[in-house]
Design an enzyme around this catalytic site. Structure first.
Site, PDB file in Angstrom:
ATOM      1  N   GLU A  50       0.821  -1.204   0.000  1.00 35.69           N
ATOM      2  CA  GLU A  50       0.000   0.000   0.000  1.00 35.69           C
ATOM      3  C   GLU A  50       0.863   1.266   0.000  1.00 35.69           C
ATOM      4  O   GLU A  50       0.568   2.231  -0.721  1.00 35.69           O
ATOM      5  CB  GLU A  50      -0.936   0.013   1.213  1.00 35.69           C
ATOM      6  CG  GLU A  50      -1.947  -1.124   1.228  1.00 35.69           C
ATOM      7  CD  GLU A  50      -1.454  -2.358   1.975  1.00 35.69           C
ATOM      8  OE1 GLU A  50      -2.292  -3.067   2.560  1.00 35.69           O
ATOM      9  OE2 GLU A  50      -0.224  -2.604   1.974  1.00 35.69           O
ATOM     10  N   ARG A 182      13.083 -22.210  -7.015  1.00 34.10           N
ATOM     11  CA  ARG A 182      13.975 -21.807  -5.930  1.00 34.10           C
ATOM     12  C   ARG A 182      13.848 -20.317  -5.626  1.00 34.10           C
ATOM     13  O   ARG A 182      13.866 -19.896  -4.471  1.00 34.10           O
ATOM     14  CB  ARG A 182      15.422 -22.150  -6.293  1.00 34.10           C
ATOM     15  CG  ARG A 182      15.694 -23.646  -6.384  1.00 34.10           C
ATOM     16  CD  ARG A 182      17.132 -23.931  -6.778  1.00 34.10           C
ATOM     17  NE  ARG A 182      17.400 -25.378  -6.840  1.00 34.10           N
ATOM     18  CZ  ARG A 182      18.567 -25.911  -7.130  1.00 34.10           C
ATOM     19  NH1 ARG A 182      19.615 -25.110  -7.410  1.00 34.10           N
ATOM     20  NH2 ARG A 182      18.722 -27.218  -7.155  1.00 34.10           N
ATOM     21  N   ASP A 198      25.110 -35.998  -4.063  1.00 31.60           N
ATOM     22  CA  ASP A 198      25.038 -35.080  -5.202  1.00 31.60           C
ATOM     23  C   ASP A 198      25.966 -33.880  -5.072  1.00 31.60           C
ATOM     24  O   ASP A 198      26.301 -33.250  -6.078  1.00 31.60           O
ATOM     25  CB  ASP A 198      23.605 -34.577  -5.386  1.00 31.60           C
ATOM     26  CG  ASP A 198      22.637 -35.683  -5.808  1.00 31.60           C
ATOM     27  OD1 ASP A 198      23.125 -36.783  -6.155  1.00 31.60           O
ATOM     28  OD2 ASP A 198      21.427 -35.440  -5.785  1.00 31.60           O
ATOM     29  N   SER A 302       9.212 -39.075   4.752  1.00 37.78           N
ATOM     30  CA  SER A 302       8.978 -38.633   6.128  1.00 37.78           C
ATOM     31  C   SER A 302       7.952 -37.513   6.174  1.00 37.78           C
ATOM     32  O   SER A 302       7.031 -37.517   7.013  1.00 37.78           O
ATOM     33  CB  SER A 302      10.298 -38.171   6.758  1.00 37.78           C
ATOM     34  OG  SER A 302      10.088 -37.686   8.062  1.00 37.78           O
TER      35      SER A 302
END
Length: 363
Positions: A50, A182, A198, A302
């Site tokens: 605003e 991301r 990785d 999980s």
């Protein structure tokens, strides 16, 4: 209001713990309605939408209508109330998408405006507004962030071959879309096994969006992550948080902290394993409202077992790997179909040869 919602989306991943809000100021004159001010929540949560829109509209705001994607705030924090700013500018009418779930506001902003004679219209595009700021609403109602599970797999739900080969399952356009995800989340989380195998960077590497890399989080109860990993090596540049069990090796904890990592202790569940519900509560307390989970299979399972996944972004390549490949999600222990987690398909996007199916939590 559609324009206000589009503007609000610009703040996703940049404004936590605040909501991402958009505001459009419209003035009626002899030529019909015209937009005289636009604004959206700025990085870090201030200034509010605003304030930005009023600053652009200036004197043209007097007598105009403000379309706001979330109820204007009524409490005084680091800045004054947005409802008060709208009154001071002479706004005659406020159209709001949805009431603010924050107990400090919760209808008081709309009431403040009405008490001063401003016409207030509520619940315009309310469903879209709640979806946009689902992380903020969940922080208020469940003390946890929105959890988006991102999966890149073959058609048969495999993320790697039996010997672990996984680069690249999907093509360039799908990977670019993953980087955009991301940029629109406050934080990105992987399990320790994924981080070790990785050795990812977990940054946003789209041109011009490098500064929008999220906080990197590793769920690492035993602090197994190598100090030589890429995540640790650049922890001074891009934030790295490690979710871990209390009472770990003091020297190892100190080594991570000296590298710039932040350690967050998470109490275990009854099974002695880190509780994901406790982990999400800890992240919510720090201010994370939107969490992207990129792997691995056990972490995904999980979260699924505890019904903590809200959205799935499933990228699929037109390939088959077979049952000896690595599954995207580990075992859930589902014995009957009526006990399986249910998700609703929202849309499907074609990305070259690959596809992206987008799901939201169902009943």
């Amino acid at each position: 209001m559609k324009t206000a919602l589009t503007l609000a989306a610009r703040g996703l991943g940049q404004v936590a713990p605040n909501p991402a809000v958009g505001c459009v100021i419209v003035r009626e004159d002899g030529e019909g309605p015209r937009i005289v001010g636009r604004g959206w929540t700025q990085p870090g949560g201030r200034p509010h939408a605003e304030t930005e829109a009023l600053g652009r509209a200036r004197e043209l705001a007097k007598g105009a209508t403000a379309y706001v994607s979330l109820e204007p705030c009524s409490h005084r924090g680091k800045t004054g109330p947005c409802a008060e700013a709208l009154l001071d500018a002479g706004i005659a009418r406020v159209v709001g998408a949805v009431a603010d779930p924050n107990p400090e506001v919760a209808g008081r902003g709309f009431a403040m405006l009405q008490e001063k004679g401003v016409e207030v219209v509520e619940n315009v595009c309310a469903a879209e507004a709640r979806h946009l700021n689902a992380g903020f609403f969940l922080a208020m109602s469940e003390n946890r962030p929105l959890v988006t599970l991102k999966i890149a797999s073959s058609l048969d739900g495999r993320t790697a071959t039996h010997d672990g080969h996984s680069q690249w399952i999907t093509g360039e356009r799908a990977r670019a879309r993953g980087h955009l995800l991301r940029a629109t989340h406050d934080a990105i989380m992987v399990g320790s096994a994924t981080a070790i195998v990785d050795d990812p960077e977990l940054t946003c590497r789209l041109p011009g969006l490098g500064a929008r890399s999220p906080i990197r989080i590793v769920a690492d109860g035993r602090l197994r992550l190598p100090l030589t990993s890429k995540l640790v090596r650049d922890a001074m540049k891009v934030p790295l948080w490690l979710l871990t069990l209390p009472g770990g090796d003091a020297n190892r904890r100190k080594a991570f902290e000296e590298c710039g990592a932040v350690l967050i202790d998470v109490e275990p569940g009854e099974d002695g394993v880190m509780s994901m519900r406790n982990a999400l509560a800890a992240l919510s307390e720090i201010g994370v409202t939107r969490l992207l989970v990129e792997g691995g299979a056990r972490l995904a399972a999980s979260l699924m077992r505890d019904r903590l996944v809200d959205r799935i972004e499933w990228f699929q390549a037109p390939k088959l790997i077979g049952g000896d490949g690595y599954p995207a999600i580990a075992g859930l222990g589902v014995k009957h179909l009526d006990g399986a987690p249910v998700f609703e398909l929202r849309d499907v996007v074609q990305l070259g040869e690959d596809s992206l199916a987008r799901y939201a939590r169902g009943v």
